[in-house]
Design an enzyme around this catalytic site. Structure first.
Site, short mmCIF file in Angstrom:
data_model
loop_
_atom_site.label_atom_id
_atom_site.label_comp_id
_atom_site.label_asym_id
_atom_site.label_seq_id
_atom_site.Cartn_x
_atom_site.Cartn_y
_atom_site.Cartn_z
N HIS A 6 -8.63 2.97 6.33
CA HIS A 6 -7.64 2.09 4.96
C HIS A 6 -7.01 3.91 4.26
O HIS A 6 -6.07 3.84 3.81
CB HIS A 6 -8.21 1.35 3.80
CG HIS A 6 -7.71 1.03 2.87
ND1 HIS A 6 -5.93 -0.26 3.17
CD2 HIS A 6 -7.01 1.00 1.35
CE1 HIS A 6 -5.86 -0.24 1.56
NE2 HIS A 6 -6.70 0.47 0.94
N ASN A 43 0.76 4.40 11.07
CA ASN A 43 -0.23 5.06 11.97
C ASN A 43 0.42 4.14 13.58
O ASN A 43 1.24 3.53 13.07
CB ASN A 43 -1.48 4.94 11.87
CG ASN A 43 -1.56 3.29 11.79
OD1 ASN A 43 -1.71 2.89 11.04
ND2 ASN A 43 -1.93 2.54 12.49
N TYR A 78 -6.33 -11.62 4.44
CA TYR A 78 -7.55 -11.17 4.47
C TYR A 78 -8.89 -11.10 3.71
O TYR A 78 -10.16 -10.77 3.19
CB TYR A 78 -8.26 -9.60 5.46
CG TYR A 78 -7.35 -8.70 4.42
CD1 TYR A 78 -7.97 -8.04 3.72
CD2 TYR A 78 -6.36 -8.11 4.99
CE1 TYR A 78 -7.40 -7.09 2.82
CE2 TYR A 78 -5.79 -7.19 3.92
CZ TYR A 78 -6.44 -6.40 3.16
OH TYR A 78 -6.03 -5.94 2.46
N GLU A 79 -8.23 -11.09 2.19
CA GLU A 79 -9.11 -11.29 0.24
C GLU A 79 -10.51 -12.51 1.02
O GLU A 79 -11.45 -12.33 0.45
CB GLU A 79 -9.11 -10.55 -0.28
CG GLU A 79 -8.04 -9.23 0.20
CD GLU A 79 -7.38 -8.81 -1.45
OE1 GLU A 79 -7.49 -9.51 -2.93
OE2 GLU A 79 -6.10 -9.06 -1.07
N HIS A 111 -3.92 -10.10 -0.29
CA HIS A 111 -3.71 -11.26 1.33
C HIS A 111 -4.62 -12.02 1.86
O HIS A 111 -5.69 -12.41 0.98
CB HIS A 111 -4.37 -9.36 1.71
CG HIS A 111 -4.07 -8.12 1.71
ND1 HIS A 111 -3.68 -7.17 0.43
CD2 HIS A 111 -3.04 -7.76 2.28
CE1 HIS A 111 -3.45 -6.96 -0.02
NE2 HIS A 111 -2.61 -6.21 1.09
N SER A 147 0.82 -1.05 -0.05
CA SER A 147 0.37 0.23 0.19
C SER A 147 0.90 1.15 0.13
O SER A 147 1.58 1.07 0.88
CB SER A 147 -0.61 0.28 1.49
OG SER A 147 -1.96 -1.06 1.38
N MET A 181 -0.50 -6.56 7.96
CA MET A 181 -1.60 -7.86 7.86
C MET A 181 -1.43 -8.33 6.56
O MET A 181 -2.27 -9.30 5.27
CB MET A 181 -2.98 -7.27 7.34
CG MET A 181 -3.75 -6.26 7.91
SD MET A 181 -4.72 -5.60 7.69
CE MET A 181 -5.24 -4.18 8.94
N SER A 182 -0.28 -8.41 6.30
CA SER A 182 0.74 -8.82 4.82
C SER A 182 1.58 -9.92 5.21
O SER A 182 2.10 -10.04 6.42
CB SER A 182 0.50 -7.56 3.66
OG SER A 182 1.57 -7.22 3.62
N HIS A 198 -4.10 -1.31 -4.61
CA HIS A 198 -3.11 -2.24 -5.15
C HIS A 198 -3.74 -3.21 -6.73
O HIS A 198 -4.59 -3.15 -6.56
CB HIS A 198 -3.63 -4.12 -4.55
CG HIS A 198 -3.02 -3.84 -2.93
ND1 HIS A 198 -1.81 -4.40 -2.71
CD2 HIS A 198 -3.08 -3.06 -2.30
CE1 HIS A 198 -1.20 -3.92 -1.54
NE2 HIS A 198 -2.27 -3.36 -1.07
N ALA A 221 2.66 -1.66 4.36
CA ALA A 221 2.07 -0.40 5.24
C ALA A 221 2.22 -1.28 7.25
O ALA A 221 1.39 -2.10 6.52
CB ALA A 221 1.27 0.23 4.75
N1 HPA Z 1 -2.31 -2.20 11.67
C1 HPA Z 1 -2.49 -3.98 11.32
N2 HPA Z 1 -2.43 -3.23 9.98
C2 HPA Z 1 -1.82 -1.76 9.10
C3 HPA Z 1 -2.07 -0.81 10.21
C4 HPA Z 1 -2.21 -1.20 11.83
O1 HPA Z 1 -2.98 -0.19 12.33
N3 HPA Z 1 -2.00 0.24 9.86
C5 HPA Z 1 -1.61 -0.49 8.06
N4 HPA Z 1 -1.45 -1.42 8.38
#
Ligand code: HPA
Length: 266
Positions: free
Chosen positions: A239, A227, A80-81, A78, A25, A203-204, A56, A108
């Site tokens: 997102h 973040n 989660y998809e 991912h 991302s 998450m990846s 993506h 990210a």
């Molecule tokens: N958690 C999980 N995945 C992320 C985050 C997060 O805080 N920020 C960017 N991708």
């Protein structure tokens, strides 16, 4: 029907990439750094995923960065998809099949160390597979028992530190904790991830590392910290926020990686 590696060979005859890269991302624009690029849509590559996530693209670029031949995957699928850890099995194995000895994985992530403010770049030194899923669940034979010690190659980490010094990029280092998503973590989960030794949550990437190590490909991994982990800061997580922050912080990682790749065979 030809497999993806055959289609790629036919699209750019004689081309043999050394380094594969998966752009997460916000890092999609790094595809612009690939010169003499031949572009192939994932749709035209059997077994490649159709990314469903904004940010993506789903394109493979074959070309050069600083004179080094590279294969760049702009976009990933991912867990989660579809709840499948093997979503990137064909792409990662294809990188090996077309010649890549090394792969650079980017993502990210949320930061767990308050000293690592949003916009920071973190090199992954190790990971925790908190999801406890694997892209190798359906496999048989002994090659599924992949040794994960030193999964993030120490030689590549040294190269990255050199590139960071040369480009003036502050490079944090730490442990990436894989959460399935797509929901962000709860504050309690973030406290847990910190307690067990995590530096960032995301998450990846982890399934791709397992696949690359099984294929004998060396791995370097980098997170853009978009973040602070859930509950650690005031900003709500979304997102949109991830993409905006990743895009604005991507420049530093892009500089570092361009330098690292250009120097690879110097
Ligand atoms: N958690 C999980 N995945 C992320 C985050 C997060 O805080 N920020 C960017 N991708």
């Amino acid at each position: 029907m030809s497999d993806a590696a055959d289609i790629i060979a036919a699209a750019k005859p004689g081309f043999r990439p050394k380094i594969g890269m998966i752009l997460g991302s916000g890092l999609g624009p790094m595809a612009e750094d690939v010169k003499q690029a031949t572009v192939i849509d994932y749709r035209d590559l059997p077994g490649f995923p159709q990314p469903s996530v904004e940010g993506h693209a789903g394109r493979l670029l074959l070309g050069e960065i600083g004179g080094t031949p590279v294969a760049v995957l702009q976009g990933r699928a991912h867990f989660y998809e579809h709840g499948r850890a093997d979503a990137m099995k064909v792409p990662v194995r294809t990188l090996r099949a077309i010649g890549c000895d090394d792969v650079i994985l980017t993502n990210a992530a949320g930061g767990l160390d308050p000293a690592m403010q949003p916009g920071s770049v973190m090199m992954i030194t190790d990971h925790i597979n908190l999801v406890q899923s694997s892209p190798l669940f359906d496999e048989s034979g002994n090659s599924r028992f992949v040794d994960m010690v030193g999964a993030y190659d120490s030689g590549l980490r040294e190269r990255a530190r050199d590139a960071a010094r040369a480009t003036g990029v502050t490079l944090h280092e730490g442990v990436y904790v894989w959460f399935s998503g797509p929901q962000f973590e709860t504050p309690a989960e973030v406290r847990f991830a910190r307690l067990i030794g995590g530096t960032a949550v995301g998450m990846s990437t982890v399934p791709e590392v397992i696949l690359a190590r099984q294929a004998g490909v060396k791995v370097a991994g980098f997170s853009i910290i978009t973040n602070l982990g859930a509950g650690m800061g005031d900003a709500p997580l979304s997102h949109e926020q991830t993409m905006t922050m990743a895009a604005s912080a991507a420049g530093a990682l892009r500089r570092l990686l361009n330098h690292m790749i250009a120097d690879w065979y110097a």
